[in-house]
Scaffold this motif. Structure first.
Motif, PDB file in Angstrom:
ATOM      1  N   LEU A 135       0.834  -1.209   0.000  1.00 45.00           N
ATOM      2  CA  LEU A 135       0.000   0.000   0.000  1.00 45.00           C
ATOM      3  C   LEU A 135       0.867   1.257   0.000  1.00 45.00           C
ATOM      4  O   LEU A 135       0.581   2.217  -0.724  1.00 45.00           O
ATOM      5  N   ARG A 136       1.916   1.248   0.815  1.00 47.59           N
ATOM      6  CA  ARG A 136       2.806   2.413   0.873  1.00 47.59           C
ATOM      7  C   ARG A 136       3.486   2.641  -0.475  1.00 47.59           C
ATOM      8  O   ARG A 136       3.655   3.784  -0.924  1.00 47.59           O
ATOM      9  N   SER A 137       3.872   1.549  -1.129  1.00 47.93           N
ATOM     10  CA  SER A 137       4.515   1.664  -2.438  1.00 47.93           C
ATOM     11  C   SER A 137       3.576   2.271  -3.469  1.00 47.93           C
ATOM     12  O   SER A 137       3.959   3.161  -4.239  1.00 47.93           O
ATOM     13  N   VAL A 150     -11.525   9.390 -14.390  1.00 49.64           N
ATOM     14  CA  VAL A 150     -11.529   8.159 -15.180  1.00 49.64           C
ATOM     15  C   VAL A 150     -10.190   7.984 -15.893  1.00 49.64           C
ATOM     16  O   VAL A 150      -9.607   6.889 -15.901  1.00 49.64           O
ATOM     17  N   VAL A 151      -9.703   9.058 -16.492  1.00 49.25           N
ATOM     18  CA  VAL A 151      -8.393   8.989 -17.158  1.00 49.25           C
ATOM     19  C   VAL A 151      -7.304   8.652 -16.147  1.00 49.25           C
ATOM     20  O   VAL A 151      -6.408   7.841 -16.425  1.00 49.25           O
ATOM     21  N   LEU A 152      -7.380   9.231 -14.962  1.00 49.21           N
ATOM     22  CA  LEU A 152      -6.384   8.929 -13.929  1.00 49.21           C
ATOM     23  C   LEU A 152      -6.444   7.457 -13.538  1.00 49.21           C
ATOM     24  O   LEU A 152      -5.401   6.812 -13.371  1.00 49.21           O
ATOM     25  N   GLY A 153      -7.648   6.908 -13.391  1.00 52.57           N
ATOM     26  CA  GLY A 153      -7.767   5.498 -13.047  1.00 52.57           C
ATOM     27  C   GLY A 153      -7.129   4.601 -14.085  1.00 52.57           C
ATOM     28  O   GLY A 153      -6.455   3.611 -13.754  1.00 52.57           O
ATOM     29  N   ILE A 154      -7.312   4.931 -15.347  1.00 49.23           N
ATOM     30  CA  ILE A 154      -6.699   4.143 -16.423  1.00 49.23           C
ATOM     31  C   ILE A 154      -5.184   4.283 -16.399  1.00 49.23           C
ATOM     32  O   ILE A 154      -4.446   3.311 -16.596  1.00 49.23           O
ATOM     33  N   LEU A 155      -4.699   5.487 -16.134  1.00 53.25           N
ATOM     34  CA  LEU A 155      -3.248   5.694 -16.083  1.00 53.25           C
ATOM     35  C   LEU A 155      -2.603   4.923 -14.932  1.00 53.25           C
ATOM     36  O   LEU A 155      -1.452   4.480 -15.050  1.00 53.25           O
ATOM     37  N   VAL A 156      -3.317   4.767 -13.816  1.00 53.51           N
ATOM     38  CA  VAL A 156      -2.765   4.057 -12.663  1.00 53.51           C
ATOM     39  C   VAL A 156      -2.395   2.630 -13.014  1.00 53.51           C
ATOM     40  O   VAL A 156      -1.393   2.094 -12.533  1.00 53.51           O
ATOM     41  N   THR A 157      -3.197   1.981 -13.868  1.00 51.88           N
ATOM     42  CA  THR A 157      -2.921   0.580 -14.229  1.00 51.88           C
ATOM     43  C   THR A 157      -2.304   0.464 -15.618  1.00 51.88           C
ATOM     44  O   THR A 157      -1.179   0.002 -15.765  1.00 51.88           O
ATOM     45  N   ALA A 158      -3.032   0.897 -16.639  1.00 57.19           N
ATOM     46  CA  ALA A 158      -2.524   0.748 -18.005  1.00 57.19           C
ATOM     47  C   ALA A 158      -1.262   1.573 -18.227  1.00 57.19           C
ATOM     48  O   ALA A 158      -0.406   1.191 -19.029  1.00 57.19           O
ATOM     49  N   GLY A 159      -1.141   2.699 -17.504  1.00 53.63           N
ATOM     50  CA  GLY A 159       0.060   3.516 -17.655  1.00 53.63           C
ATOM     51  C   GLY A 159       1.323   2.786 -17.269  1.00 53.63           C
ATOM     52  O   GLY A 159       2.391   2.997 -17.859  1.00 53.63           O
ATOM     53  N   GLU A 160       1.239   1.894 -16.280  1.00 46.96           N
ATOM     54  CA  GLU A 160       2.420   1.132 -15.871  1.00 46.96           C
ATOM     55  C   GLU A 160       2.823   0.124 -16.936  1.00 46.96           C
ATOM     56  O   GLU A 160       4.003  -0.189 -17.087  1.00 46.96           O
ATOM     57  N   TYR A 161       1.862  -0.401 -17.668  1.00 48.00           N
ATOM     58  CA  TYR A 161       2.196  -1.327 -18.753  1.00 48.00           C
ATOM     59  C   TYR A 161       2.853  -0.595 -19.908  1.00 48.00           C
ATOM     60  O   TYR A 161       3.754  -1.121 -20.565  1.00 48.00           O
ATOM     61  N   SER A 162       2.417   0.627 -20.181  1.00 46.26           N
ATOM     62  CA  SER A 162       3.002   1.386 -21.285  1.00 46.26           C
ATOM     63  C   SER A 162       4.434   1.815 -20.984  1.00 46.26           C
ATOM     64  O   SER A 162       5.258   1.921 -21.899  1.00 46.26           O
ATOM     65  N   THR A 163       4.754   2.052 -19.715  1.00 50.24           N
ATOM     66  CA  THR A 163       6.110   2.456 -19.349  1.00 50.24           C
ATOM     67  C   THR A 163       7.009   1.274 -18.981  1.00 50.24           C
ATOM     68  O   THR A 163       8.224   1.427 -18.896  1.00 50.24           O
ATOM     69  N   LEU A 210       6.906  -0.182 -16.077  1.00 52.01           N
ATOM     70  CA  LEU A 210       7.100  -0.201 -14.632  1.00 52.01           C
ATOM     71  C   LEU A 210       6.412  -1.389 -13.975  1.00 52.01           C
ATOM     72  O   LEU A 210       6.815  -1.835 -12.899  1.00 52.01           O
ATOM     73  N   ILE A 211       5.400  -1.939 -14.642  1.00 50.15           N
ATOM     74  CA  ILE A 211       4.665  -3.044 -14.054  1.00 50.15           C
ATOM     75  C   ILE A 211       5.565  -4.251 -13.813  1.00 50.15           C
ATOM     76  O   ILE A 211       5.348  -5.035 -12.878  1.00 50.15           O
ATOM     77  N   ARG A 212       6.600  -4.431 -14.620  1.00 52.71           N
ATOM     78  CA  ARG A 212       7.521  -5.567 -14.423  1.00 52.71           C
ATOM     79  C   ARG A 212       8.232  -5.452 -13.088  1.00 52.71           C
ATOM     80  O   ARG A 212       8.389  -6.451 -12.376  1.00 52.71           O
ATOM     81  N   ALA A 213       8.667  -4.255 -12.753  1.00 50.87           N
ATOM     82  CA  ALA A 213       9.338  -4.058 -11.469  1.00 50.87           C
ATOM     83  C   ALA A 213       8.357  -4.284 -10.315  1.00 50.87           C
ATOM     84  O   ALA A 213       8.707  -4.877  -9.298  1.00 50.87           O
ATOM     85  N   SER A 214       7.118  -3.828 -10.486  1.00 48.84           N
ATOM     86  CA  SER A 214       6.114  -3.995  -9.429  1.00 48.84           C
ATOM     87  C   SER A 214       5.825  -5.467  -9.174  1.00 48.84           C
ATOM     88  O   SER A 214       5.761  -5.920  -8.021  1.00 48.84           O
ATOM     89  N   LEU A 215       5.667  -6.240 -10.245  1.00 47.99           N
ATOM     90  CA  LEU A 215       5.338  -7.658 -10.092  1.00 47.99           C
ATOM     91  C   LEU A 215       6.547  -8.491  -9.683  1.00 47.99           C
ATOM     92  O   LEU A 215       6.390  -9.562  -9.101  1.00 47.99           O
ATOM     93  N   THR A 216       7.740  -8.006  -9.980  1.00 47.40           N
ATOM     94  CA  THR A 216       8.939  -8.687  -9.499  1.00 47.40           C
ATOM     95  C   THR A 216       9.076  -8.510  -7.993  1.00 47.40           C
ATOM     96  O   THR A 216       9.441  -9.439  -7.271  1.00 47.40           O
ATOM     97  N   ALA A 217       8.761  -7.308  -7.513  1.00 49.21           N
ATOM     98  CA  ALA A 217       8.840  -7.048  -6.075  1.00 49.21           C
ATOM     99  C   ALA A 217       7.729  -7.761  -5.313  1.00 49.21           C
ATOM    100  O   ALA A 217       7.904  -8.126  -4.145  1.00 49.21           O
ATOM    101  N   ARG A 227      -2.966 -15.068 -14.938  1.00 45.66           N
ATOM    102  CA  ARG A 227      -2.757 -16.002 -16.042  1.00 45.66           C
ATOM    103  C   ARG A 227      -1.842 -15.464 -17.147  1.00 45.66           C
ATOM    104  O   ARG A 227      -1.259 -16.233 -17.892  1.00 45.66           O
ATOM    105  N   ARG A 228      -1.734 -14.138 -17.241  1.00 54.26           N
ATOM    106  CA  ARG A 228      -0.955 -13.566 -18.327  1.00 54.26           C
ATOM    107  C   ARG A 228       0.411 -13.106 -17.835  1.00 54.26           C
ATOM    108  O   ARG A 228       0.597 -12.795 -16.658  1.00 54.26           O
ATOM    109  N   ASP A 229       1.351 -13.023 -18.752  1.00 48.03           N
ATOM    110  CA  ASP A 229       2.665 -12.483 -18.432  1.00 48.03           C
ATOM    111  C   ASP A 229       2.582 -10.976 -18.364  1.00 48.03           C
ATOM    112  O   ASP A 229       1.713 -10.340 -18.977  1.00 48.03           O
ATOM    113  N   ALA A 230       3.520 -10.397 -17.615  1.00 44.36           N
ATOM    114  CA  ALA A 230       3.556  -8.942 -17.512  1.00 44.36           C
ATOM    115  C   ALA A 230       4.039  -8.307 -18.794  1.00 44.36           C
ATOM    116  O   ALA A 230       3.751  -7.184 -19.088  1.00 44.36           O
TER     117      ALA A 230
END
Length: 268
Positions: free
Chosen positions: A24-26, A86-99, A101-108, A265-268
């Motif tokens: 949560l803090r992250s 709504v745009v912010l909500g999409i950026l919170v999740t989909a934005g990490e896939y575009s950059t 960053l989601i790989r680092a999050s799921l690795t941690a 089920r899916r890869d990052a």
């Protein structure tokens, strides 16, 4: 060779542990450290407040809006504010896939799902707090100009405070659905297009069909349910506030659960 001597009072190094609090803090750190987060939230608040003040300053008792619910009239800018969150909500999740960053999050956090739940929790609390404060300020500011009209009201009037809270909850839950769509589609443009087409436009198209069952069902679609939450008096043809809130929670929960299933089920 000198052997290492261990002291009896020395604590062994413990491996890093992933806890709910740390996840949560992250996610909170990621949300507040992005300039786009605050720009989007400030824009949403400014739009709601600006439209509310305009509605208050331009309203006349002999105009055509005398039959409009007071909270709906004052918080009419929520439509624009919702687009921002709504745009912010999409950026919170989909934005990490575009950059990436989601790989680092799921690795941690190898279990993955705590990342999604933490994003949803931090986002929900933040958006609701900001929009609730904005709605209260907007209502108070507009009433400064409406105090001597037939739209004069106070938060202690029947249904008014509940409608203000409901309006904030509606914006938050719609934005949470967008967050889930972002996690599902993993594309910012794709998620925005899906939200506009599936959540905003599709119910309007379905409501044109000459079938009573379809029209009754459309009342509980996300945007229609959110509109019913923000009214101090029950609107004719709209779902009751309790049913609308339940429907919105179910829509948001279903979207997040689908995103969680695919995340496992899916890869990052």
């Amino acid at each position: 060779m000198t052997a290492a001597v261990s002291h009896p009072n020395q604590r062994p190094n413990r491996p890093y542990r992933v806890t709910t609090t740390r996840v949560l803090r992250s996610e909170w750190h990621k949300l507040r450290s992005l300039r786009s987060s605050w720009i989007t939230l400030i824009s949403a608040s400014a739009l709601v407040l600006a439209v509310g003040v305009v509605m208050g300053t331009t309203y006349t008792s002999d105009g055509g809006d005398s039959d409009v619910d007071t909270v709906v009239l004052v918080l009419y800018g929520s439509v624009l504010g919702t687009l921002c969150t709504v745009v912010l909500g999409i950026l919170v999740t989909a934005g990490e896939y575009s950059t990436g960053l989601i790989r680092a999050s799921l690795t941690a956090v190898p279990r993955r799902l705590p990342v999604l739940w933490a994003k949803a929790a931090v986002f929900t609390v933040t958006v609701f707090a900001v929009m609730f404060a904005t709605d209260l300020l907007t209502f108070a500011a507009a009433q400064l100009f409406l105090h001597d009209t037939d739209q004069a009201a106070s938060l202690s009037d029947p249904g008014v405070f509940g409608a203000v809270v409901g309006n904030s909850a509606g914006i938050t839950l719609l934005s949470l659905i967008a967050l889930g769509l972002g996690a599902l589609i993993r594309s910012v443009p794709g998620a925005i297009g899906t939200f506009i087409g599936g959540v905003m436009i599709l119910p309007e198209v379905l409501s044109m069909l000459p079938y009573d069952a379809v029209k009754s069902a459309v009342k509980y679609f996300p945007t229609q349910a959110a509109g019913a939450l923000g009214s101090a008096t029950p609107l004719p043809g709209e779902a009751p506030a309790s049913g609308a809130l339940l429907a919105l929670c179910l829509w948001a929960g279903a979207t997040l659960c689908a995103a969680a299933l695919l995340l496992r089920r899916r890869d990052a």
